[in-house]
Design a protein around this motif. Structure first.
Motif, PDB file in Angstrom:
ATOM      1  N   UNK A 237     -21.596  -8.601   6.229  1.00 25.65           N
ATOM      2  CA  UNK A 237     -20.430  -8.837   6.547  1.00 25.65           C
ATOM      3  C   UNK A 237     -20.753 -10.669   7.063  1.00 25.65           C
ATOM      4  N   UNK A 238     -19.829 -11.411   6.813  1.00 26.71           N
ATOM      5  CA  UNK A 238     -19.869 -12.756   7.093  1.00 26.71           C
ATOM      6  C   UNK A 238     -18.777 -13.799   6.780  1.00 26.71           C
ATOM      7  N   UNK A 239     -18.132 -14.842   7.386  1.00 29.38           N
ATOM      8  CA  UNK A 239     -17.079 -15.843   7.502  1.00 29.38           C
ATOM      9  C   UNK A 239     -16.197 -15.065   7.421  1.00 29.38           C
ATOM     10  N   UNK A 240     -14.892 -15.559   6.753  1.00 31.58           N
ATOM     11  CA  UNK A 240     -13.767 -15.348   7.348  1.00 31.58           C
ATOM     12  C   UNK A 240     -12.910 -13.747   6.827  1.00 31.58           C
ATOM     13  N   UNK A 241     -13.652 -12.676   6.223  1.00 33.45           N
ATOM     14  CA  UNK A 241     -14.293 -11.418   6.116  1.00 33.45           C
ATOM     15  C   UNK A 241     -13.978 -10.790   7.420  1.00 33.45           C
ATOM     16  N   UNK A 242     -15.160 -11.306   7.666  1.00 30.12           N
ATOM     17  CA  UNK A 242     -15.831 -10.814  10.031  1.00 30.12           C
ATOM     18  C   UNK A 242     -15.294 -10.886  10.743  1.00 30.12           C
ATOM     19  N   UNK A 243     -14.492 -12.356  10.478  1.00 31.95           N
ATOM     20  CA  UNK A 243     -13.429 -12.602  11.787  1.00 31.95           C
ATOM     21  C   UNK A 243     -12.284 -11.613  11.312  1.00 31.95           C
ATOM     22  N   UNK A 244     -11.581 -11.391   9.973  1.00 40.16           N
ATOM     23  CA  UNK A 244     -10.926 -10.903  10.109  1.00 40.16           C
ATOM     24  C   UNK A 244     -11.017  -9.190  10.284  1.00 40.16           C
ATOM     25  N   UNK A 245     -11.844  -9.446  10.474  1.00 39.06           N
ATOM     26  CA  UNK A 245     -12.028  -7.296  10.588  1.00 39.06           C
ATOM     27  C   UNK A 245     -12.514  -7.285  11.991  1.00 39.06           C
ATOM     28  N   UNK A 246     -13.098  -7.913  12.569  1.00 39.25           N
ATOM     29  CA  UNK A 246     -13.228  -8.159  14.330  1.00 39.25           C
ATOM     30  C   UNK A 246     -11.365  -8.178  14.453  1.00 39.25           C
ATOM     31  N   UNK A 247     -10.642  -8.542  14.351  1.00 42.18           N
ATOM     32  CA  UNK A 247      -9.132  -9.182  14.592  1.00 42.18           C
ATOM     33  C   UNK A 247      -8.204  -7.741  14.763  1.00 42.18           C
ATOM     34  N   UNK A 248      -8.919  -7.476  12.807  1.00 38.94           N
ATOM     35  CA  UNK A 248      -7.914  -5.935  12.854  1.00 38.94           C
ATOM     36  C   UNK A 248      -8.149  -4.503  14.141  1.00 38.94           C
ATOM     37  N   UNK A 249      -9.790  -5.245  13.789  1.00 39.47           N
ATOM     38  CA  UNK A 249     -10.379  -3.608  14.609  1.00 39.47           C
ATOM     39  C   UNK A 249     -10.107  -3.553  15.709  1.00 39.47           C
ATOM     40  N   UNK A 250      -9.846  -4.798  16.378  1.00 42.85           N
ATOM     41  CA  UNK A 250      -9.131  -4.800  17.875  1.00 42.85           C
ATOM     42  C   UNK A 250      -7.723  -4.572  18.088  1.00 42.85           C
ATOM     43  N   UNK A 251      -7.379  -5.242  16.810  1.00 46.87           N
ATOM     44  CA  UNK A 251      -5.652  -4.964  17.424  1.00 46.87           C
ATOM     45  C   UNK A 251      -5.290  -3.286  17.328  1.00 46.87           C
ATOM     46  N   UNK A 252      -6.303  -2.211  16.413  1.00 44.47           N
ATOM     47  CA  UNK A 252      -6.263  -1.075  16.008  1.00 44.47           C
ATOM     48  C   UNK A 252      -6.801  -0.291  17.933  1.00 44.47           C
ATOM     49  N   UNK A 253      -7.147  -1.209  18.613  1.00 43.62           N
ATOM     50  CA  UNK A 253      -7.877  -0.391  20.215  1.00 43.62           C
ATOM     51  C   UNK A 253      -7.131  -1.222  20.797  1.00 43.62           C
ATOM     52  N   UNK A 254      -6.705  -2.241  20.931  1.00 41.66           N
ATOM     53  CA  UNK A 254      -5.777  -3.275  21.417  1.00 41.66           C
ATOM     54  C   UNK A 254      -6.730  -3.786  22.224  1.00 41.66           C
ATOM     55  N   UNK A 255      -7.719  -4.110  22.364  1.00 40.35           N
ATOM     56  CA  UNK A 255      -8.830  -4.970  22.690  1.00 40.35           C
ATOM     57  C   UNK A 255      -8.657  -6.776  22.026  1.00 40.35           C
ATOM     58  N   UNK A 256      -7.860  -7.637  21.750  1.00 36.38           N
ATOM     59  CA  UNK A 256      -7.817  -7.997  21.065  1.00 36.38           C
ATOM     60  C   UNK A 256      -7.604  -9.519  22.982  1.00 36.38           C
ATOM     61  N   UNK A 257      -7.511  -8.734  23.825  1.00 35.86           N
ATOM     62  CA  UNK A 257      -7.529  -9.733  25.914  1.00 35.86           C
ATOM     63  C   UNK A 257      -8.774  -9.704  25.868  1.00 35.86           C
TER      64      UNK A 257
END
Length: 316
Positions: free
Chosen positions: A117-137
């Motif tokens: 994974x790389x680029x925009x797709x990787x960044x999107x998945x990081x944000x999605x999984x972080x959101x699901x686990x309340x890790x954004x902050x």
């Protein structure tokens, strides 16, 4: 079928023993384990140390190959196609494998790149999984600054990046305080519902096993019983009476022939599964009061299910 395990056998070689004769045929760690997971659900694998949990986990994580039998994930044979199976698998080990010198985001980014994974797709998945686990902050916090509960969440987020079919967690709450344990389980349930991923959690906590949709009890290398936790307790029926007695064996022999009773003696305690616990207590109070030091009654619990299926008390 998401996970299919059939007649798994694994036997470790006997340890070399100086001055002692090594066991010729060591007891198998797994001895015909069979189960399947056909739908996305939260499954607990419950068993004390020595039950075979770690060996089964290592086989499912493709770290060991079964010596007999077969195991597959998403139709991919773990012995013949381990690399392909790993793409359908997410694993969280008991010991943390995050790089403590990196941030959460950097750990996730590195893991995603290993899966291509790389680029925009990787960044999107990081944000999605972080959101699901309340890790954004906490994405830009160093792992070394996080509590054990937050590190566990980061590890789960990392193994979800490639959207696996099956999530395998080895005692994920080990070392966490009660509040962090409860918080992690809430997130596991949310993940299972939102992602539609099958989750298998290895645990030795009865209260955690009760939170799952399905329970596998592993004992001496075999699946002793499986089912929905509430249903397994309900199937025992009635109540469980525990009688502390200095004549436990005699009392057990007296009660065993009664219809509908399941009687076992453990040390000085007679355990009786029966349709009506209070009635039994009342009867024994009148007929054998001088044999009895204490009596207690409760509805069946998972500890009772474990004892009924294995014949031994559950000791983590």
């Amino acid at each position: 079928m998401i996970v299919d395990v059939e007649n798994l056998v694994y036997r470790y070689p006997p340890p070399s023993a100086r001055g002692e004769r090594a066991e010729a045929v060591p007891k198998p760690a797994l001895n015909g384990v069979t189960f399947s997971i056909a739908e996305p659900r939260l499954t607990a694998l419950l068993g004390p140390n020595g039950s075979g949990k770690s060996t089964l986990f290592r086989i499912l994580a493709t770290l060991l190959s079964p010596q007999a039998g077969r195991a597959s994930i998403g139709g991919l044979d773990l012995a013949c196609q381990p690399m392909e199976a790993r793409r359908a698998l997410g694993v969280v080990f008991q010991e943390s494998s995050l790089d403590r010198r990196l941030t959460v985001r950097e750990n996730l980014s590195f893991a995603g790149q290993l899966y291509g994974m790389q680029g925009a797709h990787l960044a999107q998945r990081i944000q999605q999984t972080a959101t699901q686990l309340d890790l954004q902050q906490r994405l830009d916090h160093l792992v070394s600054t996080l509590s054990g509960g937050w590190r566990r969440r980061a590890e789960i987020a990392r193994c979800l990046l490639h959207q696996p079919q099956f999530l395998l967690l080895d005692e994920p709450t080990a070392g966490l305080d009660p509040l962090a344990r409860a918080d992690l389980w809430r997130h596991l349930r949310r993940l299972q519902d939102a992602e539609g991923v099958a989750v298998l959690v290895s645990t030795h906590f009865l209260d955690e096993a009760a939170l799952c949709d399905w329970l596998l009890i592993l004992h001496e290398g075999r699946i002793a019983i499986e089912g929905a936790p509430a249903a397994l307790c309900h199937e025992l029926g009635g109540e469980v009476v525990e009688i502390v007695s200095h004549r436990a064996n005699e009392l057990g022999a007296l009660l065993a022939p009664r219809a509908g009773f399941h009687v076992a003696v453990v040390d000085d305690v007679v355990r009786v599964e029966c349709p009506n616990g209070p009635a039994l207590i009342s009867s024994l109070s009148m007929s054998h009061a001088d044999w009895i030091r204490e009596m207690r009654v409760h509805r069946p619990t998972l500890a009772d299910v474990y004892f009924h299926a294995t014949g031994v008390l559950f000791r983590p």
